[in-house]
Design a protein around this motif. Structure first.
Motif, PDB file in Angstrom:
ATOM      1  N   GLY A   1       4.855  -9.926  -3.795  1.00 39.83           N
ATOM      2  CA  GLY A   1       4.240 -10.355  -2.545  1.00 39.83           C
ATOM      3  C   GLY A   1       4.188  -9.174  -1.600  1.00 39.83           C
ATOM      4  O   GLY A   1       5.118  -8.370  -1.552  1.00 39.83           O
ATOM      5  N   ALA A   2       3.081  -9.050  -0.866  1.00 41.28           N
ATOM      6  CA  ALA A   2       2.938  -7.920   0.043  1.00 41.28           C
ATOM      7  C   ALA A   2       2.023  -8.272   1.209  1.00 41.28           C
ATOM      8  O   ALA A   2       1.188  -9.164   1.120  1.00 41.28           O
ATOM      9  CB  ALA A   2       2.364  -6.719  -0.700  1.00 41.28           C
ATOM     10  N   ARG A   3       2.220  -7.530   2.270  1.00 47.31           N
ATOM     11  CA  ARG A   3       1.311  -7.576   3.406  1.00 47.31           C
ATOM     12  C   ARG A   3       0.521  -6.288   3.393  1.00 47.31           C
ATOM     13  O   ARG A   3       1.071  -5.215   3.123  1.00 47.31           O
ATOM     14  CB  ARG A   3       2.081  -7.677   4.719  1.00 47.31           C
ATOM     15  N   VAL A   4      -0.776  -6.408   3.656  1.00 45.79           N
ATOM     16  CA  VAL A   4      -1.621  -5.227   3.747  1.00 45.79           C
ATOM     17  C   VAL A   4      -2.286  -5.226   5.115  1.00 45.79           C
ATOM     18  O   VAL A   4      -2.620  -6.277   5.656  1.00 45.79           O
ATOM     19  CB  VAL A   4      -2.671  -5.167   2.611  1.00 45.79           C
ATOM     20  N   THR A   5      -2.441  -4.040   5.669  1.00 48.10           N
ATOM     21  CA  THR A   5      -3.007  -3.930   7.012  1.00 48.10           C
ATOM     22  C   THR A   5      -4.392  -4.552   7.080  1.00 48.10           C
ATOM     23  O   THR A   5      -5.189  -4.449   6.154  1.00 48.10           O
ATOM     24  CB  THR A   5      -3.104  -2.449   7.443  1.00 48.10           C
ATOM     25  N   GLY A   6      -4.635  -5.227   8.193  1.00 48.08           N
ATOM     26  CA  GLY A   6      -5.938  -5.812   8.445  1.00 48.08           C
ATOM     27  C   GLY A   6      -6.169  -7.170   7.814  1.00 48.08           C
ATOM     28  O   GLY A   6      -7.242  -7.737   7.967  1.00 48.08           O
ATOM     29  N   ILE A   7      -5.195  -7.704   7.117  1.00 44.65           N
ATOM     30  CA  ILE A   7      -5.342  -9.001   6.445  1.00 44.65           C
ATOM     31  C   ILE A   7      -4.372  -9.989   7.090  1.00 44.65           C
ATOM     32  O   ILE A   7      -3.153  -9.812   7.012  1.00 44.65           O
ATOM     33  CB  ILE A   7      -5.066  -8.885   4.932  1.00 44.65           C
ATOM     34  N   ALA A   8      -4.912 -11.034   7.711  1.00 48.15           N
ATOM     35  CA  ALA A   8      -4.071 -11.975   8.453  1.00 48.15           C
ATOM     36  C   ALA A   8      -4.163 -13.412   7.962  1.00 48.15           C
ATOM     37  O   ALA A   8      -3.321 -14.234   8.310  1.00 48.15           O
ATOM     38  CB  ALA A   8      -4.429 -11.922   9.939  1.00 48.15           C
TER      39      ALA A   8
END
Length: 166
Positions: free
Chosen positions: A61-68
């Protein structure tokens, strides 16, 4: 080898409802993918900073910039993620990045052409080279016994396929 980037992972889809993605890492140590950010899309038009959040079924699982949102995350499904070659560690002499092997000519131990490496697969039991020679497709285990020589400078692989001496 001319490309200055290496594919280090892919977005397998959305995870949860707050914009997290499920990453499939192609790194030897899957969590190392976060060390190479920012990562870019294959065409280089999009850039992402990646922060890992947790282990999930089938990836990370990850967060990527610009994706909300989940919808934004789902829209990235299938996108490959690329890191600059110079951000990756140097490899020992007997290890290779898959990107460096694709396109190499393959000859048998007698110098007869077998074709060219089109892809490398790993289904859990080790890497398999897919070699295309005319209309023929040859799948070879990427082991020292079957592939004794990889010469990146000469852009050539020497292979000793099973049953070749029969």
């Amino acid at each position: 080898m001319a490309d200055d980037r290496i594919c280090v992972g892919a977005i397998a889809g959305a995870f949860g409802v707050h914009g997290e993605v499920r990453l499939k890492s192609f790194c030897a140590e899957p969590s190392d993918i976060a060390n190479y950010t920012p990562l870019t899309s294959e065409d280089g038009k999009r850039s992402f900073t990646v922060s890992l959040t947790r282990s999930v079924t089938g990836g990370i699982g990850a967060r990527v910039t610009g994706i909300a949102t989940r919808e934004e995350a789902e829209a990235l499904k299938g996108m490959t993620l690329w890191a600059p070659r110079d951000a990756l560690p140097s490899l020992p002499d007997d290890e290779f990045y898959h990107a460096d092997l694709i396109g190499l000519d393959v000859v048998d131990t007698g110098g007869q052409s077998l074709g060219r490496v089109r892809a490398i697969y790993d289904h859990g039991a080790g890497d398999i080279l897919e070699i295309i020679g005319g209309k023929d497709i040859l799948m070879l285990p990427f082991t020292k016994a079957i592939v004794p020589t990889v010469d990146l400078a000469a852009r050539r692989i020497v292979a000793d396929p099973p049953g070749a001496d029969e």
